[in-house]
Motif scaffolding. Sequence first.
Motif, PDB file in Angstrom:
ATOM      1  N   ASP A   1       0.831  -1.207   0.000  1.00 31.29           N
ATOM      2  CA  ASP A   1       0.000   0.000   0.000  1.00 31.29           C
ATOM      3  C   ASP A   1       0.865   1.257   0.000  1.00 31.29           C
ATOM      4  OD1 ASP A   1      -2.506   1.454   0.124  1.00 31.29           O
ATOM      5  OD2 ASP A   1      -1.936   1.957   2.171  1.00 31.29           O
ATOM      6  N   ARG A   2       1.995   1.203   0.716  1.00 29.49           N
ATOM      7  CA  ARG A   2       2.892   2.361   0.774  1.00 29.49           C
ATOM      8  C   ARG A   2       3.434   2.691  -0.625  1.00 29.49           C
ATOM      9  NH1 ARG A   2       7.116   0.721   4.546  1.00 29.49           N
ATOM     10  NH2 ARG A   2       5.328   0.309   5.893  1.00 29.49           N
ATOM     11  N   ILE A   3       3.753   1.653  -1.399  1.00 22.81           N
ATOM     12  CA  ILE A   3       4.278   1.886  -2.752  1.00 22.81           C
ATOM     13  C   ILE A   3       3.230   2.603  -3.615  1.00 22.81           C
ATOM     14  CG2 ILE A   3       4.966   0.697  -4.891  1.00 22.81           C
ATOM     15  CD1 ILE A   3       6.396  -1.361  -3.112  1.00 22.81           C
TER      16      ILE A   3
ATOM     17  N   ARG B   1      -4.519  12.323 -11.351  1.00 16.75           N
ATOM     18  CA  ARG B   1      -5.396  13.118 -10.476  1.00 16.75           C
ATOM     19  C   ARG B   1      -5.931  12.182  -9.393  1.00 16.75           C
ATOM     20  NH1 ARG B   1      -8.736  13.850 -15.279  1.00 16.75           N
ATOM     21  NH2 ARG B   1      -7.657  15.374 -16.571  1.00 16.75           N
ATOM     22  N   LEU B   2      -6.017  12.697  -8.177  1.00 20.11           N
ATOM     23  CA  LEU B   2      -6.571  11.880  -7.094  1.00 20.11           C
ATOM     24  C   LEU B   2      -7.846  12.541  -6.597  1.00 20.11           C
ATOM     25  CD1 LEU B   2      -3.450  11.143  -4.850  1.00 20.11           C
ATOM     26  CD2 LEU B   2      -4.224   9.972  -6.905  1.00 20.11           C
ATOM     27  N   ASP B   3      -8.913  11.739  -6.519  1.00 17.90           N
ATOM     28  CA  ASP B   3     -10.150  12.271  -5.953  1.00 17.90           C
ATOM     29  C   ASP B   3     -10.079  12.254  -4.450  1.00 17.90           C
ATOM     30  OD1 ASP B   3     -11.619  13.153  -7.915  1.00 17.90           O
ATOM     31  OD2 ASP B   3     -13.095  11.512  -7.955  1.00 17.90           O
ATOM     32  N   MET B   4      -9.466  11.177  -3.947  1.00 12.81           N
ATOM     33  CA  MET B   4      -9.346  11.071  -2.498  1.00 12.81           C
ATOM     34  C   MET B   4      -7.986  10.493  -2.158  1.00 12.81           C
ATOM     35  SD  MET B   4     -11.826   7.974  -1.838  1.00 12.81           S
ATOM     36  CE  MET B   4     -12.402   6.995  -3.140  1.00 12.81           C
TER      37      MET B   4
ATOM     38  N   ARG C   1       1.045   9.881  -4.860  1.00 13.67           N
ATOM     39  CA  ARG C   1       1.388  11.205  -4.307  1.00 13.67           C
ATOM     40  C   ARG C   1       2.448  11.886  -5.196  1.00 13.67           C
ATOM     41  NH1 ARG C   1       4.848  10.532   0.523  1.00 13.67           N
ATOM     42  NH2 ARG C   1       6.284  10.289  -1.226  1.00 13.67           N
ATOM     43  N   ASP C   2       3.475  11.122  -5.597  1.00 17.26           N
ATOM     44  CA  ASP C   2       4.568  11.713  -6.375  1.00 17.26           C
ATOM     45  C   ASP C   2       4.159  12.142  -7.777  1.00 17.26           C
ATOM     46  OD1 ASP C   2       6.098  11.164  -4.204  1.00 17.26           O
ATOM     47  OD2 ASP C   2       7.150   9.448  -5.088  1.00 17.26           O
TER      48      ASP C   2
ATOM     49  N   SER D   1       0.928  13.268  -8.649  1.00 20.67           N
ATOM     50  CA  SER D   1      -0.287  14.084  -8.677  1.00 20.67           C
ATOM     51  C   SER D   1       0.014  15.414  -7.990  1.00 20.67           C
ATOM     52  CB  SER D   1      -1.434  13.362  -7.959  1.00 20.67           C
ATOM     53  OG  SER D   1      -1.086  13.170  -6.609  1.00 20.67           O
ATOM     54  N   ALA D   2      -0.864  16.390  -8.207  1.00 18.65           N
ATOM     55  CA  ALA D   2      -0.626  17.733  -7.651  1.00 18.65           C
ATOM     56  C   ALA D   2      -0.670  17.688  -6.128  1.00 18.65           C
ATOM     57  CB  ALA D   2      -1.699  18.679  -8.158  1.00 18.65           C
ATOM     58  N   PRO D   3       0.210  18.444  -5.461  1.00 17.70           N
ATOM     59  CA  PRO D   3       0.141  18.472  -3.997  1.00 17.70           C
ATOM     60  C   PRO D   3      -1.189  19.074  -3.554  1.00 17.70           C
ATOM     61  CG  PRO D   3       1.860  19.966  -4.828  1.00 17.70           C
ATOM     62  CD  PRO D   3       1.248  19.303  -6.018  1.00 17.70           C
ATOM     63  N   LYS D   4      -1.644  18.603  -2.406  1.00 18.81           N
ATOM     64  CA  LYS D   4      -2.946  19.088  -1.918  1.00 18.81           C
ATOM     65  C   LYS D   4      -2.785  20.536  -1.454  1.00 18.81           C
ATOM     66  CE  LYS D   4      -6.621  17.440   0.986  1.00 18.81           C
ATOM     67  NZ  LYS D   4      -6.818  17.111   2.370  1.00 18.81           N
ATOM     68  N   THR D   5      -3.654  21.413  -1.960  1.00 17.96           N
ATOM     69  CA  THR D   5      -3.583  22.814  -1.490  1.00 17.96           C
ATOM     70  C   THR D   5      -4.997  23.270  -1.148  1.00 17.96           C
ATOM     71  OG1 THR D   5      -3.775  23.479  -3.789  1.00 17.96           O
ATOM     72  CG2 THR D   5      -1.570  23.626  -2.814  1.00 17.96           C
ATOM     73  N   HIS D   6      -5.073  24.296  -0.315  1.00 16.43           N
ATOM     74  CA  HIS D   6      -6.401  24.825  -0.003  1.00 16.43           C
ATOM     75  C   HIS D   6      -6.777  25.846  -1.069  1.00 16.43           C
ATOM     76  CE1 HIS D   6      -9.880  26.106   2.154  1.00 16.43           C
ATOM     77  NE2 HIS D   6      -9.488  27.367   1.950  1.00 16.43           N
ATOM     78  N   VAL D   7      -7.948  25.664  -1.661  1.00 13.90           N
ATOM     79  CA  VAL D   7      -8.404  26.606  -2.686  1.00 13.90           C
ATOM     80  C   VAL D   7      -9.721  27.211  -2.230  1.00 13.90           C
ATOM     81  CG1 VAL D   7      -9.138  26.814  -5.087  1.00 13.90           C
ATOM     82  CG2 VAL D   7      -7.293  25.249  -4.491  1.00 13.90           C
ATOM     83  N   SER D   8      -9.800  28.523  -2.273  1.00 13.60           N
ATOM     84  CA  SER D   8     -11.030  29.187  -1.828  1.00 13.60           C
ATOM     85  C   SER D   8     -12.167  28.892  -2.804  1.00 13.60           C
ATOM     86  CB  SER D   8     -10.788  30.698  -1.744  1.00 13.60           C
ATOM     87  OG  SER D   8     -12.042  31.344  -1.783  1.00 13.60           O
TER      88      SER D   8
END
Length: 322
Positions: free
Chosen positions: A248-250, A286-289, A256-257, A259-266
């Motif tokens: 699962d870690r792989i 792209r990651l949905d979750m 993660r590597d 896809s876009a880093p998670k950022t807060h978007v208004s």
Amino acid sequence: MIPTDTPHIPVLLREVLAALAPQPSGVYIDGTFGAGGYSRAVLEAAPDSVLYTIDRDPSAIKTAEILAKDYGSRLIPVQGCFGDMDTLLPEMRGKIDGVMLDIGVSSMQIDDAERGFSFQRDGALDMRMDPESGQSAADLVNTLPEEELADILYRYGEERKSRRIAQKIVAARQEEKITTTAQLAAIIRTALPPKRPDRIDPATRSFQALRIAVNDELGELERGLAAATRMLKPGGILAVVTFHSLEDRIVKNFFRDHSAPKTHVSRYSKTEQAAAQATEESFPLRLDMRKPVTPEKDETAANPRARSARLRIAQRSSAPFP
Ligand SMILES: C[S@@+](CC[C@H](N)C(=O)[O-])C[C@H]1O[C@@H](n2cnc3c(N)ncnc32)[C@H](O)[C@@H]1O
């Protein structure tokens, strides 16, 4: 791993199917055919779809060939490793709507004593998913230096007594070649305290470790994720089911590597939303979750093998991937 003698029950099938959402005339890859549970479900869900079905085990491919009689040219069996899917099917690169990977061994492989996966059934110590290629578990335990053996047991089985077990194996093989699962399990047990009724058999971790080493399962998973990303067309879905934390870690790190880093978007800023979307589109996935999907209680009650399963899902974007 407990021998079951029951047919292989597909794990997280509902969830994999929901993620893939197979479309009529879509083209899919099942990288781990096994007993064909996922494959059949896709072919049934999407009437004119086409499915390439890969397995490294020739006996799984025989099952796929029998199933292909029901589906005609819609089901195409391919023997080989999913880590090579982009070289096995070069003409399909960038054309695939969805790839499924259900990592590990099938119930049929565990239940066949002669395949040597289970210490609960005495048989030749083999453990190769493709019995025609690579080194068997017997080759490894009879030839590897003690330190390398200990390393395998520690890294792939998270076995804390790895050094002691490796020592016992090396001492035993000097007396007599280790050729059967029962022989190896007995040697491992001499290095560990006896099994407590509420605990797993002390040989479980070492058998898992050897199986992972024999089949280079973690290397295959890394290659498979990259190869699947190359096969998918923009919008295509990659769904991966794993059964322990090493795997699962792989998957988690690969997703993660790439896809876009998670950022807060208004919610109120169109500029921020447009910038976030542009960043997202510059990564190949792209990651949905970010959290994995785990089985519902009804599934784990009906199939204890599902307990440790984790499903991760990603969608291909149009960004290049090497
Ligand atoms: C857990 S079973 C898959 C079960 C399948 N999803 C079903 O519904 O019946 C895993 C299968 O994947 C195959 N396999 C494992 N690693 C593989 C690899 N690297 N390349 C190809 N096949 C692999 C095994 O031989 C086994 O048949």
